[in-house]
Design an enzyme around this catalytic site. Structure first.
Site, PDB file in Angstrom:
ATOM      1  N   ASP A  45      -5.025   7.775  10.602  1.00  0.00           N
ATOM      2  CA  ASP A  45      -4.188   6.841   9.844  1.00  0.00           C
ATOM      3  C   ASP A  45      -4.167   7.249   8.380  1.00  0.00           C
ATOM      4  O   ASP A  45      -5.161   7.135   7.676  1.00  0.00           O
ATOM      5  CB  ASP A  45      -4.749   5.421   9.975  1.00  0.00           C
ATOM      6  CG  ASP A  45      -3.844   4.408   9.285  1.00  0.00           C
ATOM      7  OD1 ASP A  45      -2.933   3.886   9.946  1.00  0.00           O
ATOM      8  OD2 ASP A  45      -4.044   4.155   8.066  1.00  0.00           O
ATOM      9  N   TYR A  50      -1.762   7.509  -0.224  1.00  0.00           N
ATOM     10  CA  TYR A  50      -3.134   8.047  -0.260  1.00  0.00           C
ATOM     11  C   TYR A  50      -3.162   9.467  -0.835  1.00  0.00           C
ATOM     12  O   TYR A  50      -4.225   9.965  -1.190  1.00  0.00           O
ATOM     13  CB  TYR A  50      -3.787   8.067   1.129  1.00  0.00           C
ATOM     14  CG  TYR A  50      -3.861   6.737   1.860  1.00  0.00           C
ATOM     15  CD1 TYR A  50      -3.648   5.531   1.205  1.00  0.00           C
ATOM     16  CD2 TYR A  50      -4.156   6.692   3.224  1.00  0.00           C
ATOM     17  CE1 TYR A  50      -3.708   4.323   1.891  1.00  0.00           C
ATOM     18  CE2 TYR A  50      -4.227   5.484   3.911  1.00  0.00           C
ATOM     19  CZ  TYR A  50      -3.991   4.304   3.241  1.00  0.00           C
ATOM     20  OH  TYR A  50      -4.048   3.113   3.923  1.00  0.00           O
ATOM     21  N   LYS A  75       2.787   5.990   6.216  1.00  0.00           N
ATOM     22  CA  LYS A  75       3.411   4.748   5.755  1.00  0.00           C
ATOM     23  C   LYS A  75       4.317   4.997   4.547  1.00  0.00           C
ATOM     24  O   LYS A  75       4.033   5.868   3.727  1.00  0.00           O
ATOM     25  CB  LYS A  75       2.323   3.733   5.359  1.00  0.00           C
ATOM     26  CG  LYS A  75       1.193   3.606   6.385  1.00  0.00           C
ATOM     27  CD  LYS A  75       0.158   2.567   6.026  1.00  0.00           C
ATOM     28  CE  LYS A  75      -1.063   2.674   6.923  1.00  0.00           C
ATOM     29  NZ  LYS A  75      -2.111   3.564   6.399  1.00  0.00           N
ATOM     30  N   HIS A 108       4.573  -0.017   4.278  1.00  0.00           N
ATOM     31  CA  HIS A 108       3.186  -0.252   3.875  1.00  0.00           C
ATOM     32  C   HIS A 108       2.953  -1.703   3.439  1.00  0.00           C
ATOM     33  O   HIS A 108       1.934  -2.299   3.784  1.00  0.00           O
ATOM     34  CB  HIS A 108       2.810   0.723   2.747  1.00  0.00           C
ATOM     35  CG  HIS A 108       1.363   1.030   2.664  1.00  0.00           C
ATOM     36  ND1 HIS A 108       0.870   2.272   2.333  1.00  0.00           N
ATOM     37  CD2 HIS A 108       0.265   0.267   2.863  1.00  0.00           C
ATOM     38  CE1 HIS A 108      -0.449   2.247   2.340  1.00  0.00           C
ATOM     39  NE2 HIS A 108      -0.845   1.046   2.658  1.00  0.00           N
TER      40      HIS A 108
HETATM   41  P1  NAD Z   1     -13.345   0.018   6.357  1.00  0.00           P
HETATM   42  O1  NAD Z   1     -13.493  -1.405   6.740  1.00  0.00           O
HETATM   43  O2  NAD Z   1     -13.027   1.013   7.402  1.00  0.00           O
HETATM   44  O3  NAD Z   1     -14.659   0.357   5.565  1.00  0.00           O
HETATM   45  C1  NAD Z   1     -14.978   1.662   5.184  1.00  0.00           C
HETATM   46  C2  NAD Z   1     -16.355   1.651   4.547  1.00  0.00           C
HETATM   47  O4  NAD Z   1     -17.300   1.061   5.460  1.00  0.00           O
HETATM   48  C3  NAD Z   1     -16.885   3.060   4.312  1.00  0.00           C
HETATM   49  O5  NAD Z   1     -16.497   3.549   3.071  1.00  0.00           O
HETATM   50  C4  NAD Z   1     -18.376   2.844   4.401  1.00  0.00           C
HETATM   51  O6  NAD Z   1     -18.831   2.395   3.150  1.00  0.00           O
HETATM   52  C5  NAD Z   1     -18.519   1.731   5.385  1.00  0.00           C
HETATM   53  N1  NAD Z   1     -18.889   2.224   6.722  1.00  0.00           N
HETATM   54  C6  NAD Z   1     -18.142   2.977   7.581  1.00  0.00           C
HETATM   55  N2  NAD Z   1     -18.813   3.189   8.717  1.00  0.00           N
HETATM   56  C7  NAD Z   1     -20.000   2.559   8.616  1.00  0.00           C
HETATM   57  C8  NAD Z   1     -21.122   2.425   9.464  1.00  0.00           C
HETATM   58  N3  NAD Z   1     -21.138   2.975  10.685  1.00  0.00           N
HETATM   59  N4  NAD Z   1     -22.177   1.711   9.006  1.00  0.00           N
HETATM   60  C9  NAD Z   1     -22.164   1.150   7.779  1.00  0.00           C
HETATM   61  N5  NAD Z   1     -21.138   1.228   6.925  1.00  0.00           N
HETATM   62  C10 NAD Z   1     -20.049   1.943   7.334  1.00  0.00           C
HETATM   63  O7  NAD Z   1     -12.245   0.056   5.165  1.00  0.00           O
HETATM   64  P2  NAD Z   1     -10.955   0.898   4.833  1.00  0.00           P
HETATM   65  O8  NAD Z   1     -11.216   2.350   4.720  1.00  0.00           O
HETATM   66  O9  NAD Z   1     -10.326   0.267   3.673  1.00  0.00           O
HETATM   67  O10 NAD Z   1     -10.003   0.638   6.095  1.00  0.00           O
HETATM   68  C11 NAD Z   1      -9.874   1.575   7.146  1.00  0.00           C
HETATM   69  C12 NAD Z   1      -8.534   2.258   7.110  1.00  0.00           C
HETATM   70  O11 NAD Z   1      -7.491   1.289   7.145  1.00  0.00           O
HETATM   71  C13 NAD Z   1      -8.259   3.027   5.829  1.00  0.00           C
HETATM   72  O12 NAD Z   1      -8.970   4.228   5.745  1.00  0.00           O
HETATM   73  C14 NAD Z   1      -6.767   3.169   5.905  1.00  0.00           C
HETATM   74  O13 NAD Z   1      -6.411   4.194   6.809  1.00  0.00           O
HETATM   75  C15 NAD Z   1      -6.362   1.801   6.446  1.00  0.00           C
HETATM   76  N6  NAD Z   1      -5.997   0.842   5.373  1.00  0.00           N
HETATM   77  C16 NAD Z   1      -4.726   0.371   5.349  1.00  0.00           C
HETATM   78  C17 NAD Z   1      -4.333  -0.547   4.396  1.00  0.00           C
HETATM   79  C18 NAD Z   1      -2.933  -1.059   4.411  1.00  0.00           C
HETATM   80  O14 NAD Z   1      -2.524  -1.718   3.441  1.00  0.00           O
HETATM   81  N7  NAD Z   1      -2.175  -0.802   5.439  1.00  0.00           N
HETATM   82  C19 NAD Z   1      -5.238  -0.985   3.420  1.00  0.00           C
HETATM   83  C20 NAD Z   1      -6.553  -0.495   3.456  1.00  0.00           C
HETATM   84  C21 NAD Z   1      -6.918   0.402   4.449  1.00  0.00           C
END
Ligand code: NAD
Length: 291
Positions: A45, A50, A75, A108
């Site tokens: 994704d 990004y 997106k 997005h």
């Molecule tokens: P997430 O909830 O996936 O959290 C990521 C963070 O969680 C990592 O940086 C790390 O600190 C922690 N983490 C990951 N694995 C872990 C584990 N096994 N144990 C403990 N901590 C852990 O947050 P995100 O990256 O914001 O969301 C995931 C994806 O969603 C993004 O990478 C992106 O592709 C998408 N996204 C989309 C939007 C949108 O507006 N459409 C917004 C934000 C994110």
């Protein structure tokens, strides 16, 4: 490892677990995505905003994996949305990714005060007709935004990708999406690291009972709820752990206890007030151990 899939209303299927690359720096995206592909992730994704679509494409080419084995989402970025140019933006994304098609293209953010999202959705419908996006959907759309684009075009989005995790579960929106056959995709599925994952007893207890980490228990909750989850991981250990969630199952009671953690408070940007004047401001509310 066969990852379960969700069948989308536009006819294709999406792997229920993917790897998100928000905030993965462009210069390290290729090695990180190569690592994710080596772990077994096949669903990636990304987003134009990004700035790392090129690294995603390079990693895929370097992996030698057949394109049809991969599921790629990108997106429409806010500047392109404001320029009312989804058509051009989409082709630029394909060129940057180095791909002939993406599996899923999303608007997005709705940017409601700009009043362009219906026009953008109409352009996405035309893009889908060319076959260069195998499915089209939206992100951060609320019920009124969804109702409007469906009424205007008759085309129901395949997916709504929204903030969703145990402390913000989007229950009213999910009920609407279910009723309309729109798949739910969770961004921030682990709460974006905004709260310690072992804070809440239902998560910590479920993790202990199954000998897994709190993050794995949360991902299992998403999967068993029917949600598509795209966790981001900053370390190889987390990347592998987040993929290793198919060897156990939460009980009905464990699922219900996590369901009860909902506070109905978002941690991220608010789709009703983000109108593209800057990056979406994070919510002001912060979770606490007693929610
Ligand atoms: P997430 O909830 O996936 O959290 C990521 C963070 O969680 C990592 O940086 C790390 O600190 C922690 N983490 C990951 N694995 C872990 C584990 N096994 N144990 C403990 N901590 C852990 O947050 P995100 O990256 O914001 O969301 C995931 C994806 O969603 C993004 O990478 C992106 O592709 C998408 N996204 C989309 C939007 C949108 O507006 N459409 C917004 C934000 C994110």
């Amino acid at each position: 490892m066969t990852i379960p899939t969700v069948t989308l209303n536009q006819g294709t299927t999406i792997p229920q677990l993917g790897f998100g690359v928000f905030k993965v720096p462009p210069e390290t995206t290729q090695p990180i995505v190569e690592q994710a592909l080596a772990v077994g992730y096949r669903h990636l994704d990304t987003a134009t905003i990004y700035g790392n679509e090129a690294g995603v494409g390079a990693a895929i080419r370097a992996s030698g994996l057949p394109r049809e084995d991969l599921y790629i989402t990108t997106k429409l970025a806010t500047p392109d949305h404001l320029a009312a140019d989804a058509t051009g933006a989409f082709q630029r994304s394909l060129d940057t990714l180095g791909m002939a098609y993406v599996d899923l293209y999303l608007i997005h953010w709705p940017l409601p005060a700009r009043d362009l999202y219906t026009a953008m959705w109409t352009q996405l419908v035309q893009i889908a007709e060319t076959g260069r996006a195998r499915a089209i959907g939206v992100s951060n759309f609320q019920i009124p935004h969804l109702e409007r684009i469906i009424a205007a075009t008759g085309v129901v989005p395949a997916v709504d990708q929204v903030e969703l995790h145990p402390v913000f579960q989007q229950k009213p929106l999910r009920a609407y999406l279910k009723e309309h056959g729109i798949a739910v995709e969770a961004w921030g599925p682990l709460g974006q690291g905004r709260w310690p994952l072992d804070w809440y007893a239902p998560i910590a207890d479920a993790a202990a009972a199954h000998g897994v980490s709190p993050a794995q228990a949360i991902l299992r909750w998403h999967l068993q709820s029917g949600t598509i989850a795209i966790p981001k991981a900053s370390t190889p250990e987390h990347m592998a752990a987040n993929f290793d969630v198919f060897g156990f199952e939460l009980t009905t009671e464990e699922m219900a206890a996590i369901d009860a953690l909902d506070t109905d408070q978002r941690l991220g940007g608010d789709p009703d007030t983000n109108n593209g004047d800057g990056p979406p401001a994070a919510g002001t509310w912060t979770p606490s151990p007693n929610r």
